[in-house]
Design a protein around this motif. Structure first.
Motif, PDB file in Angstrom:
ATOM      1  N   THR A  14       0.849  -1.205   0.000  1.00 39.63           N
ATOM      2  CA  THR A  14       0.000   0.000   0.000  1.00 39.63           C
ATOM      3  C   THR A  14       0.877   1.246   0.000  1.00 39.63           C
ATOM      4  N   ASP A  15       0.260   2.382  -0.306  1.00 42.00           N
ATOM      5  CA  ASP A  15       0.942   3.674  -0.278  1.00 42.00           C
ATOM      6  C   ASP A  15       0.612   4.397   1.030  1.00 42.00           C
ATOM      7  N   GLY A  16       1.651   4.725   1.790  1.00 40.89           N
ATOM      8  CA  GLY A  16       1.486   5.645   2.912  1.00 40.89           C
ATOM      9  C   GLY A  16       0.962   5.072   4.208  1.00 40.89           C
ATOM     10  N   TYR A  17      -0.023   4.165   4.166  1.00 39.08           N
ATOM     11  CA  TYR A  17      -0.663   3.711   5.400  1.00 39.08           C
ATOM     12  C   TYR A  17      -0.911   2.206   5.347  1.00 39.08           C
ATOM     13  N   ASP A  18      -1.178   1.645   6.529  1.00 44.26           N
ATOM     14  CA  ASP A  18      -1.394   0.197   6.621  1.00 44.26           C
ATOM     15  C   ASP A  18      -2.803  -0.173   6.181  1.00 44.26           C
ATOM     16  N   ILE A  19      -3.100  -1.491   6.166  1.00 42.87           N
ATOM     17  CA  ILE A  19      -4.427  -1.992   5.810  1.00 42.87           C
ATOM     18  C   ILE A  19      -4.631  -3.338   6.506  1.00 42.87           C
ATOM     19  N   GLY A  20      -5.873  -3.657   6.804  1.00 38.94           N
ATOM     20  CA  GLY A  20      -6.179  -4.950   7.404  1.00 38.94           C
ATOM     21  C   GLY A  20      -6.220  -6.040   6.358  1.00 38.94           C
ATOM     22  N   PHE A  21      -5.769  -7.259   6.745  1.00 39.00           N
ATOM     23  CA  PHE A  21      -5.741  -8.374   5.798  1.00 39.00           C
ATOM     24  C   PHE A  21      -6.057  -9.669   6.532  1.00 39.00           C
ATOM     25  N   GLY A  22      -6.896 -10.501   5.905  1.00 38.07           N
ATOM     26  CA  GLY A  22      -7.236 -11.811   6.450  1.00 38.07           C
ATOM     27  C   GLY A  22      -7.714 -12.731   5.346  1.00 38.07           C
ATOM     28  N   ILE A  23      -7.723 -14.049   5.639  1.00 37.75           N
ATOM     29  CA  ILE A  23      -8.101 -15.048   4.637  1.00 37.75           C
ATOM     30  C   ILE A  23      -9.114 -16.011   5.250  1.00 37.75           C
ATOM     31  N   TYR A  24     -10.141 -16.334   4.464  1.00 44.84           N
ATOM     32  CA  TYR A  24     -11.144 -17.320   4.845  1.00 44.84           C
ATOM     33  C   TYR A  24     -11.345 -18.284   3.684  1.00 44.84           C
ATOM     34  N   PHE A  25     -11.946 -19.443   3.994  1.00 50.91           N
ATOM     35  CA  PHE A  25     -12.185 -20.451   2.959  1.00 50.91           C
ATOM     36  C   PHE A  25     -13.636 -20.900   3.034  1.00 50.91           C
ATOM     37  N   ASP A  26     -14.297 -20.837   1.868  1.00 46.42           N
ATOM     38  CA  ASP A  26     -15.700 -21.246   1.760  1.00 46.42           C
ATOM     39  C   ASP A  26     -15.754 -22.633   1.120  1.00 46.42           C
ATOM     40  N   TRP A  27     -16.330 -23.603   1.873  1.00 42.54           N
ATOM     41  CA  TRP A  27     -16.377 -24.984   1.417  1.00 42.54           C
ATOM     42  C   TRP A  27     -17.511 -25.246   0.430  1.00 42.54           C
ATOM     43  N   THR A  28     -18.284 -24.260   0.083  1.00 44.95           N
ATOM     44  CA  THR A  28     -19.364 -24.460  -0.870  1.00 44.95           C
ATOM     45  C   THR A  28     -18.796 -24.890  -2.224  1.00 44.95           C
ATOM     46  N   PRO A  29     -19.391 -25.894  -2.868  1.00 40.01           N
ATOM     47  CA  PRO A  29     -18.878 -26.350  -4.173  1.00 40.01           C
ATOM     48  C   PRO A  29     -18.767 -25.202  -5.171  1.00 40.01           C
ATOM     49  N   VAL A  30     -17.696 -25.222  -5.960  1.00 44.26           N
ATOM     50  CA  VAL A  30     -17.401 -24.133  -6.888  1.00 44.26           C
ATOM     51  C   VAL A  30     -18.303 -24.247  -8.120  1.00 44.26           C
ATOM     52  N   THR A  31     -18.933 -23.155  -8.481  1.00 52.10           N
ATOM     53  CA  THR A  31     -19.749 -23.094  -9.697  1.00 52.10           C
ATOM     54  C   THR A  31     -19.187 -22.111 -10.720  1.00 52.10           C
ATOM     55  N   ASN A  32     -18.252 -21.251 -10.271  1.00 54.04           N
ATOM     56  CA  ASN A  32     -17.657 -20.259 -11.163  1.00 54.04           C
ATOM     57  C   ASN A  32     -16.149 -20.238 -10.912  1.00 54.04           C
ATOM     58  N   ARG A  33     -15.341 -20.456 -11.953  1.00 51.55           N
ATOM     59  CA  ARG A  33     -13.886 -20.547 -11.815  1.00 51.55           C
ATOM     60  C   ARG A  33     -13.187 -19.206 -11.946  1.00 51.55           C
ATOM     61  N   SER A  34     -13.885 -18.139 -12.161  1.00 47.54           N
ATOM     62  CA  SER A  34     -13.232 -16.849 -12.344  1.00 47.54           C
ATOM     63  C   SER A  34     -13.031 -16.158 -10.999  1.00 47.54           C
ATOM     64  N   ILE A  35     -11.958 -15.340 -10.918  1.00 42.59           N
ATOM     65  CA  ILE A  35     -11.657 -14.567  -9.713  1.00 42.59           C
ATOM     66  C   ILE A  35     -12.501 -13.295  -9.744  1.00 42.59           C
ATOM     67  N   THR A  36     -13.187 -13.024  -8.666  1.00 46.31           N
ATOM     68  CA  THR A  36     -14.074 -11.859  -8.597  1.00 46.31           C
ATOM     69  C   THR A  36     -13.728 -11.010  -7.374  1.00 46.31           C
ATOM     70  N   VAL A  37     -14.120  -9.724  -7.432  1.00 47.53           N
ATOM     71  CA  VAL A  37     -13.856  -8.771  -6.357  1.00 47.53           C
ATOM     72  C   VAL A  37     -15.187  -8.176  -5.900  1.00 47.53           C
ATOM     73  N   HIS A  38     -15.378  -8.124  -4.571  1.00 49.11           N
ATOM     74  CA  HIS A  38     -16.594  -7.562  -3.994  1.00 49.11           C
ATOM     75  C   HIS A  38     -16.205  -6.476  -2.989  1.00 49.11           C
ATOM     76  N   ILE A  39     -16.936  -5.375  -3.039  1.00 46.45           N
ATOM     77  CA  ILE A  39     -16.724  -4.261  -2.115  1.00 46.45           C
ATOM     78  C   ILE A  39     -17.941  -4.165  -1.191  1.00 46.45           C
ATOM     79  N   SER A  40     -17.698  -4.058   0.093  1.00 47.64           N
ATOM     80  CA  SER A  40     -18.786  -3.929   1.064  1.00 47.64           C
ATOM     81  C   SER A  40     -18.437  -2.839   2.060  1.00 47.64           C
ATOM     82  N   GLU A  41     -19.485  -2.240   2.607  1.00 45.95           N
ATOM     83  CA  GLU A  41     -19.311  -1.208   3.626  1.00 45.95           C
ATOM     84  C   GLU A  41     -19.481  -1.826   5.004  1.00 45.95           C
ATOM     85  N   SER A  42     -18.671  -1.389   5.965  1.00 47.24           N
ATOM     86  CA  SER A  42     -18.752  -1.911   7.318  1.00 47.24           C
ATOM     87  C   SER A  42     -19.867  -1.213   8.074  1.00 47.24           C
ATOM     88  N   SER A  43     -20.632  -1.983   8.879  1.00 50.83           N
ATOM     89  CA  SER A  43     -21.682  -1.420   9.734  1.00 50.83           C
ATOM     90  C   SER A  43     -21.267  -1.432  11.193  1.00 50.83           C
TER      91      SER A  43
END
Length: 269
Positions: free
Chosen positions: A158-187
């Motif tokens: 990153t530039d200038g400042y830190d960022i949070g990072f973590g990894i999770y794994f979803d065991w649901t069977p794969v139906t789409n092989r493409s890499i996708t990006v999702h943006i969500s707002e924190s509540s």
């Protein structure tokens, strides 16, 4: 002698008097002596029962019958209570069974590198490798497993400042092989706290991101704030089976700062 004769004459007149000589008085009224009248008196019979007393007795009898009826009739459970309890028990058992079927996940292999400028210069030439994670947002990269690879690898800075990072794994069977990006707002309510700028020691838990509640989701690496503005953070993880990796870049704790993120994700044999 005259006095004696007068006294005898007076006594004879008194003895000749009777109750009949006085009007309104009969001899029958004085047949019973006062003592006998008191002995023969029955107070319960002589005094009539008033209306108030009768009402009180009826109320007492009704209350007694109601209390006996309540004791004999057991309380019945409210409709739906038994069903809800059984449903909650069944769902808990199902969730437990699903979790027991999941094999334990190995921790990832991680490293850091001082080649910060080199990685940024390289990723600037690649499309979609430089993004802005806005304040209060969480960017999640979904990376499905593929048959032709055995592990997933990543690098970011990153530039200038830190960022949070973590990894999770979803065991649901794969139906789409493409890499996708999702943006969500924190509540999270803690978004209102201003970000502490500057170096942060590794191990600070990222408050804005929490483990998902899905029963199919497993945690590989909890979200921590990483000093990705000082060095490159990288790592890899062997496929535990079929599923989808979720790489979270968390900027939800920042109230003012947007973060410029350089990242790449790739497969390895």
């Amino acid at each position: 002698m005259e006095r004696v004769e007068a006294t005898s004459e007076l006594q004879s007149r008194l003895s000749s008097l009777s109750f009949s000589s006085f009007p309104g008085v009969t001899s029958n009224q004085c047949d019973t002596s006062p003592v006998e009248s008191l002995q023969n008196t029955d107070l319960s019979k002589s005094q009539p029962q008033t209306d108030d007393q009768a009402d009180m007795e009826e109320i007492e009898e009704d209350s007694g019958q109601r209390s006996e009826g309540n004791e004999e009739a057991p309380a019945e459970p409210a409709p739906g209570e038994a069903g809800e309890e059984n449903n909650s028990t069944g769902s808990c058992q199902l969730s437990t069974e699903m979790k027991t079927q999941m094999p334990p996940l190995e921790p990832p292999t991680t490293w850091t590198s001082a080649t910060l400028k080199e990685l940024k210069a390289k990723l600037r030439t690649e499309p979609d490798s430089v993004v802005t994670v806005y304040r209060g947002d969480i960017m999640t990269v979904h990376v499905p497993t593929v048959p032709e690879a055995k592990k997933v690898s990543w690098e970011f800075a990153t530039d200038g400042y830190d960022i949070g990072f973590g990894i999770y794994f979803d065991w649901t069977p794969v139906t789409n092989r493409s890499i996708t990006v999702h943006i969500s707002e924190s509540s999270d309510d803690e978004d209102e706290e201003e970000e502490l700028e500057g170096p942060v020691s590794n191990g600070d838990v990222e408050k804005g991101s929490k483990t998902q509640t899905s029963s199919n989701l497993a945690e590989i690496l909890p979200v921590y704030r990483q000093d990705s503005h000082l060095s490159v953070f990288g790592g890899s993880h062997d496929f535990p089976g079929e599923g989808t990796y979720m790489l979270k870049f968390d900027n939800s704790y920042s109230l003012w700062r947007n973060k410029t993120l350089y990242y790449r994700v790739y497969y390895s044999a």
